[in-house]
Design an enzyme around this catalytic site. Structure first.
Site, mmCIF file in Angstrom:
data_model
loop_
_atom_site.group_PDB
_atom_site.id
_atom_site.type_symbol
_atom_site.label_atom_id
_atom_site.label_comp_id
_atom_site.label_asym_id
_atom_site.label_seq_id
_atom_site.Cartn_x
_atom_site.Cartn_y
_atom_site.Cartn_z
ATOM 1 N N LYS A 103 4.628 36.400 -16.251
ATOM 2 C CA LYS A 103 3.804 37.256 -17.112
ATOM 3 C C LYS A 103 3.181 36.475 -18.255
ATOM 4 O O LYS A 103 2.087 36.801 -18.699
ATOM 5 C CB LYS A 103 4.605 38.458 -17.625
ATOM 6 C CG LYS A 103 4.915 39.432 -16.494
ATOM 7 C CD LYS A 103 4.993 40.867 -16.918
ATOM 8 C CE LYS A 103 4.974 41.751 -15.661
ATOM 9 N NZ LYS A 103 5.396 43.112 -15.863
ATOM 10 N N LYS A 143 3.904 39.089 -4.769
ATOM 11 C CA LYS A 143 4.458 40.448 -4.784
ATOM 12 C C LYS A 143 3.358 41.494 -5.030
ATOM 13 O O LYS A 143 2.439 41.254 -5.816
ATOM 14 C CB LYS A 143 5.492 40.530 -5.915
ATOM 15 C CG LYS A 143 6.272 41.822 -5.971
ATOM 16 C CD LYS A 143 7.191 41.871 -7.191
ATOM 17 C CE LYS A 143 6.468 42.315 -8.432
ATOM 18 N NZ LYS A 143 7.243 43.157 -9.339
ATOM 19 N N LYS A 149 1.798 46.828 -9.545
ATOM 20 C CA LYS A 149 0.908 47.902 -9.992
ATOM 21 C C LYS A 149 -0.157 47.403 -10.963
ATOM 22 O O LYS A 149 -1.210 48.020 -11.099
ATOM 23 C CB LYS A 149 1.702 49.071 -10.576
ATOM 24 C CG LYS A 149 2.558 48.765 -11.775
ATOM 25 C CD LYS A 149 3.190 50.043 -12.319
ATOM 26 C CE LYS A 149 4.682 50.108 -12.148
ATOM 27 N NZ LYS A 149 5.453 49.062 -12.850
HETATM 28 N N1 AQP Z 1 6.424 44.712 -4.496
HETATM 29 C C1 AQP Z 1 7.620 45.255 -4.677
HETATM 30 N N2 AQP Z 1 8.489 45.351 -3.644
HETATM 31 C C2 AQP Z 1 9.716 45.916 -3.821
HETATM 32 N N3 AQP Z 1 10.139 46.423 -5.014
HETATM 33 C C3 AQP Z 1 9.298 46.348 -6.062
HETATM 34 N N4 AQP Z 1 9.398 46.748 -7.347
HETATM 35 C C4 AQP Z 1 8.260 46.449 -7.993
HETATM 36 N N5 AQP Z 1 7.389 45.861 -7.161
HETATM 37 C C5 AQP Z 1 8.009 45.768 -5.948
HETATM 38 C C6 AQP Z 1 10.561 47.424 -7.901
HETATM 39 O O1 AQP Z 1 10.107 48.605 -8.556
HETATM 40 C C7 AQP Z 1 10.981 48.874 -9.662
HETATM 41 C C8 AQP Z 1 10.174 49.206 -10.871
HETATM 42 O O2 AQP Z 1 9.460 48.060 -11.283
HETATM 43 P P1 AQP Z 1 8.917 47.992 -12.763
HETATM 44 O O3 AQP Z 1 7.908 49.006 -12.981
HETATM 45 O O4 AQP Z 1 10.048 48.069 -13.716
HETATM 46 O O5 AQP Z 1 8.354 46.560 -12.927
HETATM 47 P P2 AQP Z 1 7.936 45.436 -11.965
HETATM 48 O O6 AQP Z 1 9.092 44.978 -11.134
HETATM 49 O O7 AQP Z 1 7.291 44.389 -12.833
HETATM 50 O O8 AQP Z 1 6.882 46.196 -11.044
HETATM 51 P P3 AQP Z 1 5.349 45.914 -10.891
HETATM 52 O O9 AQP Z 1 4.819 46.953 -9.952
HETATM 53 O O10 AQP Z 1 5.125 44.487 -10.532
HETATM 54 O O11 AQP Z 1 4.810 46.247 -12.340
HETATM 55 P P4 AQP Z 1 3.900 45.389 -13.288
HETATM 56 O O12 AQP Z 1 2.660 45.059 -12.480
HETATM 57 O O13 AQP Z 1 3.606 46.279 -14.469
HETATM 58 O O14 AQP Z 1 4.689 44.175 -13.671
HETATM 59 C C9 AQP Z 1 11.895 47.674 -9.813
HETATM 60 O O15 AQP Z 1 13.164 47.988 -9.270
HETATM 61 C C10 AQP Z 1 11.224 46.606 -9.002
HETATM 62 O O16 AQP Z 1 12.142 45.686 -8.464
#
Ligand code: AQP
Length: 331
Positions: free
Chosen positions: A115, A197, A200
């Site tokens: 990040k 990965k 969102k």
């Molecule tokens: N691509 C993924 N595959 C499987 N699990 C995923 N998670 C996120 N992306 C994947 C799981 O979703 C939960 C919530 O995630 P989060 O919102 O706390 O943050 P993150 O892991 O940083 O998810 P994003 O979608 O990548 O958000 P941004 O883009 O804002 O950083 C967690 O349990 C995560 O493992």
């Protein structure tokens, strides 16, 4: 443990529209614990502000994320559903735990490295100490298990280290949590770059399938998914794009990779991509219907948030008081 029940905690950031990665890696697994565990599922808005958010969007997404929790099967009568910033104990414990977390430990976190590379103009202290806040989230509730996608494993391991360090210094205070990572769906990859990965916050919306995308959009996105120049549908090391599509199809249909290979033997990528899109859209349709119903009743969602925060605060304050006493604060 709380009383005679084991405890589950997990959270999702309202930092964008939720993806099928969030759904398959986390959300759809949450309701498995509703009957036998004391469950806490939190919309982690304090984590979301480690990256700049548009205030009106953050507010809207907080409601939307809560509605998605319920639409994905979490009954507010059986699960404590709440918003992180409504329970100040998260921030309080986070500060205390910052003093039991080493600079070097935080510097090793891959999410911080990723990040800070992505947001080079805003490498704020919150981004760095994000895992300590996550440790506070988990440890406040004496959590036994944390269902997450694999990207969050490192953070749960840090929470375990902090808990052990604190327990050793002051006697048993925190339950040491275990991450629970379901093999299927633990890391859904981007459709545009299957070595990355699915997130969102990805700016390329074609790389991401959102839980709320309509059927046509879902099918279009899968049709455009990056694959390879081969033609065979089989799971192999060099076939990241196909592997990802097979994982998604397997998650939505329950079929094994062997069954998928047999089903599509002799058929082309076009057929396969269409089948993945249809399976995904069909599985998400009931979630979307329930979500739309819930979102039209803001008062209901506010009531869920309020009750959830009251319930969470009760348990959180118990742990926080114990911690404050142990470290020598006058309470
Ligand atoms: N691509 C993924 N595959 C499987 N699990 C995923 N998670 C996120 N992306 C994947 C799981 O979703 C939960 C919530 O995630 P989060 O919102 O706390 O943050 P993150 O892991 O940083 O998810 P994003 O979608 O990548 O958000 P941004 O883009 O804002 O950083 C967690 O349990 C995560 O493992």
């Amino acid at each position: 443990m709380l009383g005679d029940k084991k405890v589950t905690f997990s959270g999702v950031q309202p930092s964008g529209n939720l993806t099928i990665g969030n759904y398959l890696g986390a959300l759809r697994n949450f309701s498995k614990y509703s009957e036998e565990f004391q469950t806490f599922y939190c919309v982690v808005d304090m984590h979301a502000i480690t990256v700049r958010q548009i205030p009106a969007e953050l507010r809207r997404r907080t409601y939307e994320t809560l509605a998605l929790y319920i639409a994905c099967g979490l009954d507010p009568e059986k699960n404590c559903l709440y918003v992180q910033s409504h329970v100040p104990a998260h921030a309080e414990l986070s500060w205390i735990l910052n003093c039991y977390t080493m600079f070097g430990e935080l510097g090793r976190m891959t999410q911080f490295k990723d990040k800070s590379a992505k947001h080079a103009d805003n490498i704020n202290a919150g981004l760095f100490t994000y895992p300590t806040l996550m440790a506070a989230d988990i440890l406040l509730y004496q959590t036994d298990v944390v269902p997450v996608g694999i990207d969050q494993k490192q953070h749960v391991e840090l929470a375990r280290n902090i808990a052990n360090r604190f327990n050793q210094a002051y006697s048993e205070t925190f339950t040491v949590p275990e991450p629970i990572i379901e093999k299927s769906g633990m890391k859904i990859m981007s459709l545009a770059d299957p070595t990355k990965k699915m997130s969102k916050s990805d700016e390329n919306t074609n790389a991401v399938v959102y839980i709320l995308d309509d059927k046509d959009t879902i099918i279009r996105k899968f049709k455009r998914a990056v694959t390879d120049s081969d033609t065979e549908i089989r799971y192999a090391e060099s076939k990241d794009g196909i592997n990802n599509l097979m994982s998604i199809y397997s998650c939505f249909t329950g079929k094994s990779f062997g069954e998928i290979e047999a089903e599509f033997a002799g058929r082309g990528y076009g057929d396969f991509k269409l089948a993945v899109g249809e399976a995904c859209a069909d599985a998400l349709a009931p979630v979307q219907a329930k979500y739309n119903e819930l979102l039209s009743d803001k008062a209901y969602l506010e009531n869920v948030m309020k009750n959830g925060a009251e319930q969470a605060s009760y348990f959180a304050r118990k742990t926080l008081t114990k911690v404050k006493k142990k470290i020598g604060f006058v309470i």
